[in-house]
Design a protein around this motif. Sequence first.
Motif, short mmCIF file in Angstrom:
data_model
loop_
_atom_site.label_atom_id
_atom_site.label_comp_id
_atom_site.label_asym_id
_atom_site.label_seq_id
_atom_site.Cartn_x
_atom_site.Cartn_y
_atom_site.Cartn_z
N HIS A 33 0.82 -1.21 0.00
CA HIS A 33 0.00 0.00 0.00
C HIS A 33 0.86 1.26 0.00
N HIS B 92 2.57 1.56 -3.67
CA HIS B 92 1.63 1.89 -4.74
C HIS B 92 0.70 3.05 -4.38
N VAL C 35 -1.87 3.08 -2.54
CA VAL C 35 -3.25 2.61 -2.67
C VAL C 35 -3.85 2.51 -1.27
N TYR D 82 -6.42 1.28 1.85
CA TYR D 82 -6.91 -0.03 2.28
C TYR D 82 -8.40 -0.15 2.01
N ASP E 220 -12.06 -2.42 0.39
CA ASP E 220 -12.62 -3.08 -0.79
C ASP E 220 -13.77 -2.25 -1.37
N VAL F 189 -11.45 2.51 -3.46
CA VAL F 189 -10.20 1.75 -3.33
C VAL F 189 -9.94 0.95 -4.61
N LYS F 190 -10.98 0.32 -5.15
CA LYS F 190 -10.82 -0.45 -6.39
C LYS F 190 -10.43 0.46 -7.55
N LYS G 221 -8.69 3.28 -7.33
CA LYS G 221 -7.29 3.66 -7.16
C LYS G 221 -6.37 2.49 -7.54
N HIS G 222 -6.81 1.27 -7.23
CA HIS G 222 -6.03 0.09 -7.59
C HIS G 222 -5.94 -0.02 -9.11
N VAL H 264 -2.15 0.58 -9.82
CA VAL H 264 -1.51 -0.74 -9.85
C VAL H 264 -1.71 -1.42 -11.20
N ASP H 265 -2.98 -1.51 -11.64
CA ASP H 265 -3.27 -2.18 -12.91
C ASP H 265 -2.97 -1.30 -14.12
#
Length: 297
Positions: free
Chosen positions: A22, A25, A27, A29, A31, A35-36, A38-39, A43-44
């Motif tokens: 976290h 990246h 990102v 914490y 779900d 948060v998704k 930002k992921h 990240v992706d």
Amino acid sequence: MEESGITKRKSSKFGKKEDLFHVLHKVPYGDTPYVKAKHAQLVDKDPETAILLFWKAINAGDKVDSALKDMAVVMKQLDRSEEAIEAIKSFRRLCSKQSQESLDNVLIDLYKKCGRTDDQIELLKRKLRLIYQGEAFNGKPTKTARSHGKKFQVSIKQESSRLLGNLGWAYMQKTNYMMAEVVYKKAQMIDPDANKACNLGLCLIKQARYEDAKSILEDVLQGKLPVSHDIKSRKRAEELLKELKPKMAQPEFVDILGLDDDFLKGLDQLLDAWGPNRSRRLPIFEEITPFRDQLAC
């Protein structure tokens, strides 16, 4: 008991790895939709999916302030700036009062990206008016800003100069060099720096005021201004002086007719914003001479 201790140590190591992920990246914490999003963004590296998830977060009321701002930034990266502008205008009412200033900053960048200079100028003047009225930074003398992951303090003085610098550049895009000159001089009175000095020099060159331009650009090279050690500013000053040399033999001519109706209207708007209720001014504005005095010089 021993197995329990091992299990505990393993979970502790796993927790540390997760914390490191976290941090690396950046990102948050959880779900949740935000948060998704930002992921997906960080990240992706999937901006389209990130935008869909940011929309979902906004509709769900999940960190709306951050979701709207982050979504607009991603849209800008995808050359969807007009869409980002409409999104901010439509949904900023759902955001907190504290987030409005940062949303304005995003809007200014979006207007610049789209070439909507008039909108950019109006928003910059509105932000300067808030400073004059003592309403910027939620009434505090400084605010915490973030750049490249690092936090730092910005003062009202620095913010005023920054906004005036942006306003001067916007006027230059409209080739209104006389208004740009006035604004840049204001910025330099508040918080001088070499970059804005170069822009001021360019304004003067565009008005064929070569001696004045030369003096300002030489100040940059001689280190008489803060941030004069900035390599980019010094290099730019050198380039402008090189461009200036062949022009110096030509007679100087100040186009007084450049003070057209649009210029005077914009000037009056600034005077209207900053002139009345002088007692409400912040000290920084009391130190600056009025626009008309400067034009008379």
